[in-house]
Design a protein around this motif. Structure first.
Motif, PDB file in Angstrom:
ATOM      1  N   LEU A  11       0.846  -1.188   0.000  1.00 16.98           N
ATOM      2  CA  LEU A  11       0.000   0.000   0.000  1.00 16.98           C
ATOM      3  C   LEU A  11       0.882   1.238   0.000  1.00 16.98           C
ATOM      4  N   TYR A  12       0.536   2.221  -0.830  1.00 19.62           N
ATOM      5  CA  TYR A  12       1.324   3.452  -0.844  1.00 19.62           C
ATOM      6  C   TYR A  12       0.409   4.657  -0.999  1.00 19.62           C
ATOM      7  N   SER A  13       0.907   5.808  -0.597  1.00 18.10           N
ATOM      8  CA  SER A  13       0.167   7.070  -0.709  1.00 18.10           C
ATOM      9  C   SER A  13       0.613   7.787  -1.974  1.00 18.10           C
ATOM     10  N   ASP A  14      -0.284   7.842  -2.964  1.00 22.32           N
ATOM     11  CA  ASP A  14       0.073   8.491  -4.226  1.00 22.32           C
ATOM     12  C   ASP A  14      -0.035  10.005  -4.084  1.00 22.32           C
ATOM     13  N   PRO A  15       0.901  10.766  -4.646  1.00 25.90           N
ATOM     14  CA  PRO A  15       0.841  12.231  -4.518  1.00 25.90           C
ATOM     15  C   PRO A  15      -0.430  12.845  -5.091  1.00 25.90           C
ATOM     16  N   LEU A  16      -1.102  12.172  -6.026  1.00 25.25           N
ATOM     17  CA  LEU A  16      -2.363  12.691  -6.542  1.00 25.25           C
ATOM     18  C   LEU A  16      -3.404  12.806  -5.432  1.00 25.25           C
ATOM     19  N   ASP A  17      -3.319  11.917  -4.433  1.00 28.29           N
ATOM     20  CA  ASP A  17      -4.315  11.842  -3.366  1.00 28.29           C
ATOM     21  C   ASP A  17      -3.896  12.550  -2.083  1.00 28.29           C
ATOM     22  N   TYR A  18      -2.618  12.944  -1.975  1.00 27.01           N
ATOM     23  CA  TYR A  18      -2.135  13.511  -0.714  1.00 27.01           C
ATOM     24  C   TYR A  18      -1.310  14.781  -0.883  1.00 27.01           C
ATOM     25  N   THR A  19      -1.233  15.304  -2.112  1.00 25.15           N
ATOM     26  CA  THR A  19      -0.568  16.583  -2.353  1.00 25.15           C
ATOM     27  C   THR A  19      -1.394  17.371  -3.359  1.00 25.15           C
TER      28      THR A  19
ATOM     29  N   GLY B 272       6.680  10.100   3.593  1.00 29.68           N
ATOM     30  CA  GLY B 272       5.596   9.779   4.516  1.00 29.68           C
ATOM     31  C   GLY B 272       4.911   8.468   4.157  1.00 29.68           C
ATOM     32  N   ALA B 273       4.635   7.663   5.168  1.00 32.97           N
ATOM     33  CA  ALA B 273       3.947   6.384   4.979  1.00 32.97           C
ATOM     34  C   ALA B 273       2.794   6.288   5.975  1.00 32.97           C
ATOM     35  N   GLN B 274       1.685   5.755   5.503  1.00 33.15           N
ATOM     36  CA  GLN B 274       0.468   5.685   6.312  1.00 33.15           C
ATOM     37  C   GLN B 274       0.365   4.350   7.046  1.00 33.15           C
ATOM     38  N   ARG B 275       0.445   4.401   8.370  1.00 32.97           N
ATOM     39  CA  ARG B 275       0.159   3.229   9.181  1.00 32.97           C
ATOM     40  C   ARG B 275      -1.348   2.997   9.221  1.00 32.97           C
TER      41      ARG B 275
END
Length: 682
Positions: free
Chosen positions: A196-204, A221-224
């Motif tokens: 699982l990863y946080s894509d910059p489209l969704d978090y920036t 940054g990684a989401q626990r």
């Protein structure tokens, strides 16, 4: 239910026998609460990481809360401990993923820890990124990109694009649905591991910088987060984890069966930029400067390489604690108005949950000050600091399971604030329809914390809420139903208690999946103080609206619960169901006239009971529940909708339609049953 209806529908006495609401307390209470106190509370709460089951969370903060509440002068404080199953990474040998070359060499290993940007993040008690309840394992295989890992995404991969995920390692971006549902879908479609990863489209956003210059998620940054789909201790479903509890064996627990771990987009780009296969459709593309492809496997120089995961997360039994404080009601002490917020955080938790905890602490102090003035609420106020919410609503669920008979008989409403402030755009509230007007009235009484909004002619919280989140129907703010995802779940779904969930949020139109630094090490006091809410004026406004709603429910003679609004909500949900599935259901002999008649009977009963002044909520779990494929998503008439999902592709058509008929009959019965309880002739 009968007690409420019986009391309020009896003939009125010639003179009041009970005291009425004190009209001066509302303003006194609001004036008592201070932004500086909330700021100091948040500073204390976020001074160290406080993950569930560890000393800072279960001893240090529990003792601090008890001390503060004792000094506030509330009547009593009870600590409820539970031994539950939690989960942690191997701290000295943390999880990672890598590319494994044909000769066995591992390259492009992901970071095991988030980069320390500010010195306060350099704390040895920071737990490295992990997904709770993942099993350990080191799978290797071809990589497949599965977008958000929704059930629709997997269906599209298999049916439209003819790409199999069996025996593959899948990589999914966070967002759209609950991460635990992503894990279920990955298992269902044969994946051997999930990244699982946080894509910059969704978090920036493209027009601003990332933390520490702004609050958007930096690449490291990684989401626990937890993968547990069921609520409460997984070893004791439906029963509390008290000392006498029987526990399910480890082998029988409903937990993920494939290794899962999160990474930052600083690492995700290394793997997705090398993946082969056809290009994905536009809706599947993220915000990294690469060509997003499905896979399977890598291309170019790495065509013979594989993806490897190394996950060492393990489950452990630990003691968690709920802290419960009481202000006894002076007239109806056996009627409870509950305010709840969870205390545990994955790291520092300055937004989730400590913005809410900081406001709850000030509310308790404020109500304590009112007690010292001689005031006492009509009904009992109950303040709840929950443990282990992040793992799967464990503290609140265990408490409700333990005390459900008492709570069914006594609870009037549950008011939840998981996150008090996750942005500076507007108030947002979800809840049962019958409490919506009470929430509106409370919001109208709180001054707007935004000076520019005041100068634009919107002087209250309510005004900005209505302006920025208008309802699709009527001149009022948007107010949605509840599903799951926070501590109201056990109250609403298990024991049917009217519930609301309040927060101050960000502008959703910019396309964020959540507030950007969600569950990362960068969610610190300095982030809130400098970027989210300088001066803590929004925190104060949230404290005031939460407190005023609780005060109203605890103090007024007639409860501000409107069953007519619930009846209207039933009709709206019926319209949604019919629009989606009505014609298809009718072709299989399912008559909507039955549902129409049951809602009409309920509406008539609700109107009748309000004519006789009595107000009561009739929430039934068949009306509002999580979506089967998205635990965080609310569904209108969920059992029927879930039975209808993808029905045309089920080979057992007779069996599926029989299940639709069964769920539909249950729905009609519950609405008729609820209507009967409101009928004054009963």
């Amino acid at each position: 239910l009968g007690l409420f209806i019986g009391y309020f529908s009896r003939p009125a006495p010639t003179a009041p026998i009970y005291p009425t609401e004190n009209p001066t307390i509302s303003k006194l209470l609001m004036d008592e609460m201070k932004a500086d106190n909330i700021m100091n509370n948040l500073n204390t709460l976020t001074s160290r990481p406080h993950i569930a089951g560890r000393e800072q969370e279960e001893i240090v903060l529990v003792d601090w809360i008890k001390q503060q509440w004792t000094e506030a002068g509330i009547d009593s404080i009870v600590v409820h401990p539970y031994e539950v199953l939690l989960s942690y990474p191997k701290q000295n040998d943390s999880n990672y993923v890598s590319i494994k070359l044909a000769n066995g060499t591992e390259i492009e290993q992901s970071q095991r820890k988030e980069l320390v940007i500010d010195e306060e993040q350099n704390d040895p008690n920071v737990v490295d990124p992990f997904n709770a309840y993942s099993p350990p394992g080191e799978p290797e295989g071809e990589l497949v990109y599965v977008n958000y890992a929704t059930i629709e995404d997997f269906i599209a991969l298999n049916r439209t694009h003819n790409i199999s995920t069996v025996d593959k390692i899948c990589i999914s971006r966070y967002g759209s649905i609950f991460r635990g549902d992503k894990a279920i879908h990955a298992e269902l479609y044969g994946c051997i591991g999930l990244i699982l990863y946080s894509d910059p489209l969704d978090y920036t956003v493209p027009w601003s910088e990332v933390y520490p210059k702004d609050w958007f998620l930096p690449p490291t940054g990684a989401q626990r987060g937890s993968l547990l789909v069921d609520d409460g201790d997984p070893r004791t479903p439906n029963y509390p984890s008290i000392s006498s509890a029987w526990h399910k064996s480890d082998s029988s627990l409903t937990l993920p069966k494939i290794p899962i771990t999160p990474i930052g987009y600083i690492d995700a780009i290394k793997y997705l930029s090398k993946i082969g296969g056809p290009e994905v459709p536009t809706a599947w593309k993220g915000g990294m400067n690469i060509t997003y492809r499905f896979g399977p496997g890598f291309a170019g120089d790495h065509v013979n390489s594989s993806m490897k995961m190394s996950v060492k997360t393990t489950n452990q039994v630990a003691t968690i604690r709920n802290v419960i404080g009481y202000i006894r009601g002076g007239v109806e002490p056996d009627r409870y108005v509950l305010l709840g917020n969870h205390r545990d955080a994955w790291v520092f938790g300055a937004i989730d949950p400590s913005s809410g905890t900081a406001t709850l602490m000030e509310i308790v102090r404020g109500f304590g000050a009112m007690l010292k003035r001689g005031w006492r609420p009509r009904r009992t106020l109950v303040f709840c600091s929950w443990g282990a919410e992040e793992y799967g609503l464990i503290g609140s669920t265990e408490w409700v399971e333990e005390l459900q008979k008492e709570l069914r008989a006594r609870a009037v409403a549950y008011l939840n604030v998981d996150i008090a402030v996750e942005g500076n755009y507007s108030l947002a509230v979800d809840g049962v329809a019958s409490l919506s007007q009470a929430v509106f009235d409370a919001a109208k009484s709180v001054p707007n914390p935004n000076p520019s909004e005041v100068s634009s002619g919107r002087p209250t919280l309510y005004d900005t809420w209505k302006f920025r989140f208008p309802a699709s129907v009527g001149d009022k703010p948007s107010y949605h139903g509840l599903s799951s995802g926070s501590d109201y779940t056990a109250f609403l779904q298990i024991i049917g208690i009217s519930s609301v969930d309040l927060r101050y949020t960000y502008d959703e139109s910019i396309g964020l999946a959540s507030y950007p630094v969600y569950h990362s090490v960068y969610e610190t006091f300095e982030l809130v103080e400098n970027l989210v809410d300088p001066g803590f004026k929004i925190h104060l406004a949230m404290t005031q609206v939460w407190a005023e709603l609780a005060r109203k429910l605890a103090d007024v003679l007639i409860l501000p619960v409107d069953c007519r609004l619930y009846a209207s909500d039933l009709a709206q949900k019926r319209d949604v169901l019919y629009q989606q599935y009505g014609s298809k259901m009718e072709t299989h002999g399912i008559e909507f006239s039955q549902l129409n008649d049951s809602i009409l009977i309920f509406t008539t009963s609700a109107n009748s009971i309000h004519e006789r002044i009595a107000s009561i909520d009739s929430t039934k779990h068949v009306i509002s529940a999580p979506n089967q494929h998205d635990t965080y998503g609310s569904t209108a008439f969920p059992a029927v909708v879930d039975a209808m999902f993808d029905i045309d592709n089920d080979p057992d058509q007779a069996g599926r339609w029989d299940e639709v008929r069964r769920q539909y009959s249950i729905l009609v019965f519950h609405i008729l049953s609820a209507a009967a309880t409101l009928n004054p002739t009963v």
